[in-house]
Design a protein around this motif. Structure first.
Motif, mmCIF file in Angstrom:
data_model
loop_
_atom_site.group_PDB
_atom_site.id
_atom_site.type_symbol
_atom_site.label_atom_id
_atom_site.label_comp_id
_atom_site.label_asym_id
_atom_site.label_seq_id
_atom_site.Cartn_x
_atom_site.Cartn_y
_atom_site.Cartn_z
ATOM 1 N N LEU A 128 0.824 -1.211 0.000
ATOM 2 C CA LEU A 128 0.000 0.000 0.000
ATOM 3 C C LEU A 128 0.853 1.255 0.000
ATOM 4 O O LEU A 128 0.582 2.201 -0.731
ATOM 5 C CB LEU A 128 -0.936 0.003 1.210
ATOM 6 C CG LEU A 128 -1.870 1.198 1.286
ATOM 7 C CD1 LEU A 128 -2.911 1.122 0.178
ATOM 8 C CD2 LEU A 128 -2.566 1.281 2.632
ATOM 9 N N PHE A 129 1.883 1.271 0.812
ATOM 10 C CA PHE A 129 2.713 2.475 0.882
ATOM 11 C C PHE A 129 3.895 2.394 -0.081
ATOM 12 O O PHE A 129 4.698 3.302 -0.134
ATOM 13 C CB PHE A 129 3.179 2.711 2.319
ATOM 14 C CG PHE A 129 2.049 3.073 3.241
ATOM 15 C CD1 PHE A 129 1.472 4.333 3.172
ATOM 16 C CD2 PHE A 129 1.528 2.147 4.135
ATOM 17 C CE1 PHE A 129 0.416 4.675 4.005
ATOM 18 C CE2 PHE A 129 0.466 2.478 4.967
ATOM 19 C CZ PHE A 129 -0.097 3.748 4.901
ATOM 20 N N ASP A 130 3.964 1.288 -0.800
ATOM 21 C CA ASP A 130 5.009 1.110 -1.804
ATOM 22 C C ASP A 130 6.390 1.408 -1.213
ATOM 23 O O ASP A 130 7.156 2.195 -1.756
ATOM 24 C CB ASP A 130 4.717 2.028 -3.005
ATOM 25 C CG ASP A 130 5.528 1.612 -4.232
ATOM 26 O OD1 ASP A 130 5.959 0.447 -4.266
ATOM 27 O OD2 ASP A 130 5.729 2.460 -5.118
ATOM 28 N N ASP A 131 6.653 0.817 -0.063
ATOM 29 C CA ASP A 131 7.880 1.140 0.658
ATOM 30 C C ASP A 131 8.346 -0.109 1.411
ATOM 31 O O ASP A 131 7.683 -0.580 2.330
ATOM 32 C CB ASP A 131 7.565 2.288 1.636
ATOM 33 C CG ASP A 131 8.814 2.770 2.376
ATOM 34 O OD1 ASP A 131 9.857 2.066 2.332
ATOM 35 O OD2 ASP A 131 8.730 3.843 3.001
ATOM 36 N N GLU A 132 9.498 -0.616 1.004
ATOM 37 C CA GLU A 132 10.015 -1.856 1.611
ATOM 38 C C GLU A 132 10.599 -1.613 3.004
ATOM 39 O O GLU A 132 10.869 -2.547 3.744
ATOM 40 C CB GLU A 132 11.104 -2.467 0.701
ATOM 41 C CG GLU A 132 10.553 -3.152 -0.537
ATOM 42 C CD GLU A 132 9.692 -4.379 -0.226
ATOM 43 O OE1 GLU A 132 10.124 -5.196 0.620
ATOM 44 O OE2 GLU A 132 8.600 -4.506 -0.784
ATOM 45 N N THR A 133 10.823 -0.353 3.323
ATOM 46 C CA THR A 133 11.492 -0.078 4.602
ATOM 47 C C THR A 133 10.490 0.131 5.746
ATOM 48 O O THR A 133 10.880 0.280 6.898
ATOM 49 C CB THR A 133 12.367 1.194 4.492
ATOM 50 O OG1 THR A 133 11.508 2.320 4.251
ATOM 51 C CG2 THR A 133 13.361 1.066 3.346
ATOM 52 N N ILE A 134 9.191 0.140 5.409
ATOM 53 C CA ILE A 134 8.189 0.338 6.456
ATOM 54 C C ILE A 134 8.193 -0.844 7.420
ATOM 55 O O ILE A 134 8.281 -2.003 7.007
ATOM 56 C CB ILE A 134 6.797 0.526 5.825
ATOM 57 C CG1 ILE A 134 6.686 1.943 5.292
ATOM 58 C CG2 ILE A 134 5.695 0.242 6.818
ATOM 59 C CD1 ILE A 134 5.289 2.364 4.976
ATOM 60 N N ARG A 135 8.134 -0.546 8.707
ATOM 61 C CA ARG A 135 8.078 -1.616 9.703
ATOM 62 C C ARG A 135 6.701 -1.645 10.346
ATOM 63 O O ARG A 135 6.029 -0.618 10.443
ATOM 64 C CB ARG A 135 9.164 -1.391 10.764
ATOM 65 C CG ARG A 135 10.552 -1.791 10.253
ATOM 66 C CD ARG A 135 11.650 -1.301 11.165
ATOM 67 N NE ARG A 135 11.627 0.149 11.253
ATOM 68 C CZ ARG A 135 11.844 0.834 12.381
ATOM 69 N NH1 ARG A 135 12.093 0.190 13.507
ATOM 70 N NH2 ARG A 135 11.811 2.154 12.375
ATOM 71 N N THR A 136 6.291 -2.821 10.755
ATOM 72 C CA THR A 136 5.004 -2.948 11.446
ATOM 73 C C THR A 136 5.281 -3.236 12.918
ATOM 74 O O THR A 136 6.292 -3.835 13.268
ATOM 75 C CB THR A 136 4.165 -4.096 10.862
ATOM 76 O OG1 THR A 136 5.001 -5.253 10.731
ATOM 77 C CG2 THR A 136 3.613 -3.743 9.496
ATOM 78 N N ARG A 137 4.364 -2.790 13.751
ATOM 79 C CA ARG A 137 4.528 -3.039 15.182
ATOM 80 C C ARG A 137 3.219 -3.588 15.738
ATOM 81 O O ARG A 137 2.136 -3.062 15.443
ATOM 82 C CB ARG A 137 4.873 -1.738 15.913
ATOM 83 C CG ARG A 137 5.144 -1.944 17.404
ATOM 84 C CD ARG A 137 5.305 -0.610 18.111
ATOM 85 N NE ARG A 137 4.027 0.107 18.205
ATOM 86 C CZ ARG A 137 3.903 1.304 18.785
ATOM 87 N NH1 ARG A 137 4.949 1.914 19.289
ATOM 88 N NH2 ARG A 137 2.725 1.880 18.842
ATOM 89 N N PHE A 138 3.303 -4.639 16.475
ATOM 90 C CA PHE A 138 2.118 -5.225 17.109
ATOM 91 C C PHE A 138 2.287 -5.131 18.614
ATOM 92 O O PHE A 138 3.280 -5.609 19.156
ATOM 93 C CB PHE A 138 1.965 -6.688 16.683
ATOM 94 C CG PHE A 138 1.760 -6.832 15.189
ATOM 95 C CD1 PHE A 138 0.488 -6.774 14.636
ATOM 96 C CD2 PHE A 138 2.847 -6.986 14.335
ATOM 97 C CE1 PHE A 138 0.306 -6.883 13.258
ATOM 98 C CE2 PHE A 138 2.674 -7.087 12.961
ATOM 99 C CZ PHE A 138 1.395 -7.032 12.418
ATOM 100 N N ARG A 139 1.354 -4.481 19.255
ATOM 101 C CA ARG A 139 1.400 -4.383 20.716
ATOM 102 C C ARG A 139 0.153 -5.023 21.285
ATOM 103 O O ARG A 139 -0.928 -4.925 20.700
ATOM 104 C CB ARG A 139 1.451 -2.921 21.146
ATOM 105 C CG ARG A 139 2.805 -2.307 20.870
ATOM 106 C CD ARG A 139 3.110 -1.170 21.797
ATOM 107 N NE ARG A 139 2.114 -0.098 21.722
ATOM 108 C CZ ARG A 139 2.341 1.134 22.171
ATOM 109 N NH1 ARG A 139 3.514 1.452 22.689
ATOM 110 N NH2 ARG A 139 1.407 2.042 22.095
#
Ligand code: DAH
Length: 349
Positions: free
Chosen positions: A245-256
């Motif tokens: 979606l953001f067309d960005d491989e460097t985006i990180r996801t965080r699950f809390r």
């Protein structure tokens, strides 16, 4: 005057006419010239007068000379008239031209609303991952919106502040759906697993419209029910879609860790800020992270409510707001702008 003089005069006049007539600047000027060379007080009529004084034998030749002169003038005038008419016609055509390349008064073509664009993009991403798109009603009943989702009667989400109830049947049993999660229930009630479904749509809450809240907004629900599904599948799926979606491989996801009645365990989903890449900025309130929604493993009570054996099947589910995604992607800071219908805002996207 002799016949020779007569001819000389006519020849001189004709020579003059051969320059003047083809250069006549307009049809009016041409008419004047015609009168000048062949009219009542022209060399032609003077010659006709003079014939009377000629010896009888010369008269026929003199008459023929006058006729030849007149014919020559007529030819010159006719030719010039034709070219002038063509020129003047062309000039008028230029003045009054109908230019078909200018374009008409067709209605300007609009385009899809920003939220619709994001929704379709998400649908495409999930269809690419093997999901199907499902829909559910916007007017829901208590069973699908709350009860089957393991939301007990005392849960704060049921309070009148959050839910817009519809006066239909028993009190507080029919409502505008407060989230897209009831589509999980409707899908599982009608279809055996394995299930891979996304359900986008409009949702409603009893909230006053301001910069950050809207009584009408959109969500997208996603859920998968299959054998041996784990949280790793959930995390991997969400990471794949966020990067897409953001067309960005460097985006990180965080699950809390979080709590939702219909998932166990539950998590809050956040992505590293797409604007500052985690350094902290106005959009992410200096935290470096942006919350997108909630997710988790489908609670066994939910499976039991729809008659699916929780020992045999596992699943994950997630849900997030579409306006929020659009706001993050384009740095829009007021949710109100989505419904203001201001064309100056809408046409930017
Ligand atoms: N329904 C939640 C909401 O409206 C979002 C959500 C959270 C959906 C967790 C889920 C989930 O499917 O597992 O805020």
């Amino acid at each position: 005057m002799s016949l020779a003089d007569e001819r000389a005069r006519l020849d001189a006049a004709l020579t003059e006419a051969r320059t003047a007539i083809p250069n006549a600047s307009s049809t009016a000027a041409l008419t004047d010239l015609e009168r000048h060379f062949a009219g009542k007080r022209s060399p032609a009529s003077a010659a006709n007068e003079a014939i009377k004084a000629l010896p009888g034998a010369d008269r026929p030749a003199a008459g023929q000379a006058v006729k030849a002169y007149r014919d020559a003038i007529t030819d010159l005038v006719t030719q010039r008239r034709v070219t002038l008419a063509a020129d003047e016609g062309a000039a008028a055509a230029t003045r009054e031209r109908l230019d078909l390349t200018i374009g008409g008064h067709a209605r300007p073509r609009g385009h899809l609303h920003l939220v619709t664009q994001i929704r379709r993009e998400l649908e495409d991403i999930f269809i690419g991952l093997g999901y199907r798109v499902a829909e559910g009603p916007e007017v829901e009943d208590d069973w699908h919106n709350f009860e089957a989702l393991n939301i007990p009667p005392a849960h704060p989400a049921r309070s009148m502040q959050d839910t817009l109830y519809v006066r239909l049947g028993t009190d507080e049993q029919v409502m505008l759906r407060t989230h897209t999660s009831p589509v999980q229930i409707r899908t599982m009630e009608t279809q055996p697993p394995p299930i891979y479904v996304v359900a986008p749509g409009r949702t409603y809450r009893n909230e006053t419209l301001d910069a950050r809240h809207s009584p009408v907004f959109h969500q997208m629900e996603g859920f998968a029910v299959d054998r041996g599904i784990t949280m790793a599948d959930l995390f991997g799926t969400i990471e794949a879609f966020v990067r897409h979606l953001f067309d960005d491989e460097t985006i990180r996801t965080r699950f809390r860790s979080d709590y939702f009645p219909y998932t166990e365990p539950s998590a809050e989903l956040a992505v590293s800020c797409v604007f500052c890449h985690g350094r902290g900025c106005r959009v992410c309130s200096q935290t470096g992270w942006i919350e997108l929604g909630g997710c988790g493993m489908v609670d066994p009570n939910v499976f039991t409510a729809v008659g699916i054996d929780p020992e045999a099947w596992q699943g994950f589910a997630f849900g997030f707001g579409l306006e929020r995604l659009a706001m993050i992607r384009y740095g829009i800071d007021e949710i109100r702008t989505f419904v203001d219908n201001d064309i100056r805002f809408l046409e930017q996207y």
